[in-house]
Design a protein around this motif. Sequence first.
Motif, PDB file in Angstrom:
ATOM      1  N   ALA A  34     -37.970 -40.317  -3.902  1.00 42.67           N
ATOM      2  CA  ALA A  34     -38.155 -40.257  -5.293  1.00 42.67           C
ATOM      3  C   ALA A  34     -36.897 -41.088  -5.737  1.00 42.67           C
ATOM      4  O   ALA A  34     -35.786 -40.870  -5.460  1.00 42.67           O
ATOM      5  CB  ALA A  34     -38.180 -38.777  -5.856  1.00 42.67           C
ATOM      6  N   ILE A  35     -37.086 -41.671  -6.963  1.00 42.66           N
ATOM      7  CA  ILE A  35     -36.011 -42.011  -7.881  1.00 42.66           C
ATOM      8  C   ILE A  35     -35.919 -40.762  -9.009  1.00 42.66           C
ATOM      9  O   ILE A  35     -36.989 -40.841  -9.707  1.00 42.66           O
ATOM     10  CB  ILE A  35     -36.183 -43.296  -8.487  1.00 42.66           C
ATOM     11  CG1 ILE A  35     -36.340 -44.652  -7.648  1.00 42.66           C
ATOM     12  CG2 ILE A  35     -35.065 -43.736  -9.438  1.00 42.66           C
ATOM     13  CD1 ILE A  35     -34.927 -45.179  -7.014  1.00 42.66           C
ATOM     14  N   ARG A  47     -25.890 -38.631  -0.829  1.00 41.24           N
ATOM     15  CA  ARG A  47     -24.934 -39.278   0.132  1.00 41.24           C
ATOM     16  C   ARG A  47     -25.143 -38.692   1.504  1.00 41.24           C
ATOM     17  O   ARG A  47     -25.376 -37.423   1.779  1.00 41.24           O
ATOM     18  CB  ARG A  47     -23.615 -39.002  -0.217  1.00 41.24           C
ATOM     19  CG  ARG A  47     -22.563 -39.749   0.524  1.00 41.24           C
ATOM     20  CD  ARG A  47     -21.370 -39.420   0.192  1.00 41.24           C
ATOM     21  NE  ARG A  47     -20.941 -39.545  -1.166  1.00 41.24           N
ATOM     22  CZ  ARG A  47     -20.414 -40.624  -1.656  1.00 41.24           C
ATOM     23  NH1 ARG A  47     -20.231 -41.727  -0.951  1.00 41.24           N
ATOM     24  NH2 ARG A  47     -20.249 -40.673  -3.073  1.00 41.24           N
ATOM     25  N   VAL A  48     -25.251 -39.713   2.504  1.00 38.19           N
ATOM     26  CA  VAL A  48     -25.432 -39.142   3.869  1.00 38.19           C
ATOM     27  C   VAL A  48     -24.346 -39.612   4.954  1.00 38.19           C
ATOM     28  O   VAL A  48     -23.907 -40.751   4.632  1.00 38.19           O
ATOM     29  CB  VAL A  48     -26.685 -40.095   4.438  1.00 38.19           C
ATOM     30  CG1 VAL A  48     -27.081 -39.691   5.883  1.00 38.19           C
ATOM     31  CG2 VAL A  48     -28.010 -39.583   3.613  1.00 38.19           C
ATOM     32  N   ASP A  49     -23.866 -38.662   5.407  1.00 42.59           N
ATOM     33  CA  ASP A  49     -22.616 -39.315   6.274  1.00 42.59           C
ATOM     34  C   ASP A  49     -23.043 -38.874   7.668  1.00 42.59           C
ATOM     35  O   ASP A  49     -23.482 -37.636   7.981  1.00 42.59           O
ATOM     36  CB  ASP A  49     -21.176 -38.216   6.195  1.00 42.59           C
ATOM     37  CG  ASP A  49     -20.799 -38.509   4.904  1.00 42.59           C
ATOM     38  OD1 ASP A  49     -20.428 -39.674   4.700  1.00 42.59           O
ATOM     39  OD2 ASP A  49     -20.263 -37.705   4.078  1.00 42.59           O
ATOM     40  N   THR A  62     -32.261 -42.473  -1.514  1.00 40.80           N
ATOM     41  CA  THR A  62     -33.102 -41.631  -2.464  1.00 40.80           C
ATOM     42  C   THR A  62     -33.498 -40.393  -1.624  1.00 40.80           C
ATOM     43  O   THR A  62     -33.496 -40.323  -0.319  1.00 40.80           O
ATOM     44  CB  THR A  62     -34.358 -42.316  -2.641  1.00 40.80           C
ATOM     45  OG1 THR A  62     -35.012 -42.877  -1.696  1.00 40.80           O
ATOM     46  CG2 THR A  62     -34.225 -43.420  -3.818  1.00 40.80           C
ATOM     47  N   ALA A  63     -33.719 -39.433  -2.437  1.00 39.83           N
ATOM     48  CA  ALA A  63     -34.303 -38.148  -1.728  1.00 39.83           C
ATOM     49  C   ALA A  63     -35.633 -38.518  -1.442  1.00 39.83           C
ATOM     50  O   ALA A  63     -36.355 -38.821  -1.829  1.00 39.83           O
ATOM     51  CB  ALA A  63     -34.007 -36.841  -2.603  1.00 39.83           C
ATOM     52  N   ARG A 160     -27.557 -51.814   5.390  1.00 39.28           N
ATOM     53  CA  ARG A 160     -28.184 -52.913   5.141  1.00 39.28           C
ATOM     54  C   ARG A 160     -29.651 -52.712   4.840  1.00 39.28           C
ATOM     55  O   ARG A 160     -30.279 -53.315   4.001  1.00 39.28           O
ATOM     56  CB  ARG A 160     -27.886 -54.244   5.903  1.00 39.28           C
ATOM     57  CG  ARG A 160     -26.464 -54.758   5.574  1.00 39.28           C
ATOM     58  CD  ARG A 160     -26.125 -55.979   6.387  1.00 39.28           C
ATOM     59  NE  ARG A 160     -25.891 -55.797   7.958  1.00 39.28           N
ATOM     60  CZ  ARG A 160     -24.653 -55.320   8.187  1.00 39.28           C
ATOM     61  NH1 ARG A 160     -23.503 -55.130   7.330  1.00 39.28           N
ATOM     62  NH2 ARG A 160     -24.246 -55.140   9.417  1.00 39.28           N
ATOM     63  N   LEU A 161     -30.194 -52.086   5.840  1.00 40.94           N
ATOM     64  CA  LEU A 161     -31.634 -51.966   5.850  1.00 40.94           C
ATOM     65  C   LEU A 161     -31.933 -51.085   4.676  1.00 40.94           C
ATOM     66  O   LEU A 161     -33.104 -51.054   4.236  1.00 40.94           O
ATOM     67  CB  LEU A 161     -31.987 -51.187   7.282  1.00 40.94           C
ATOM     68  CG  LEU A 161     -31.998 -52.045   8.465  1.00 40.94           C
ATOM     69  CD1 LEU A 161     -32.292 -51.037   9.611  1.00 40.94           C
ATOM     70  CD2 LEU A 161     -32.962 -53.168   8.194  1.00 40.94           C
ATOM     71  N   ILE A 162     -31.214 -50.049   4.451  1.00 41.06           N
ATOM     72  CA  ILE A 162     -31.571 -48.881   3.150  1.00 41.06           C
ATOM     73  C   ILE A 162     -31.191 -49.735   1.997  1.00 41.06           C
ATOM     74  O   ILE A 162     -32.115 -49.603   1.225  1.00 41.06           O
ATOM     75  CB  ILE A 162     -30.696 -47.878   3.528  1.00 41.06           C
ATOM     76  CG1 ILE A 162     -30.968 -46.873   4.616  1.00 41.06           C
ATOM     77  CG2 ILE A 162     -30.867 -46.916   2.137  1.00 41.06           C
ATOM     78  CD1 ILE A 162     -30.098 -45.663   4.886  1.00 41.06           C
TER      79      ILE A 162
END
Length: 182
Positions: A34-35, A47-49, A62-63, A160-162
Amino acid sequence: MNPQISNLPPLTLTLTDTQWPFTYLDHDRQIARAIVYDDAGFFYFVRVDRDDDFGRATLIETAGGGVEPGEDLETAIHRELSEELGVRTQVLGEIAQVHDAYHLIHRRNHNHYFLCRALSWGPTHQTPEEQQDFHLSTLRLTYPEALAEYQRRACTPLGRLICSRELPVLRRVGALLRLSPD
């Protein structure tokens, strides 16, 4: 800021993994994403680490996540948004379908993107993997900030893929909401 999207066909993209060599694909995953935006004009992302087979990276995404067996897409998006962002939303409609693959893990993804308006906030309900392996946190950004953050995080193969998957969807939302072009 409540666009009429019911008459618009979803944006449909098929992307190729240009970051890792193709060997084979052995499984598919249905994903609801979702946006999310609010009435003040902010957009919400995770944010993903991570530091795993894909490498060390801090990403914006996006979630959303995998659709569970027996679950429809709208139920999945409500569950995922509650888990990852702690938000209850109004689903305005499906805005994009993006088919891509992660060659590194031999998976083909079928991403269904929804535009959602935030209604209320509560605690997140992240899975142990989301907390321990991905260290998810919420990003609250303006539209221009979100565009810039995606481009800034496209410095790793997974980034880059995301970015290639999500920037076209975000730009479509910008057009739907009549936000200034980037």
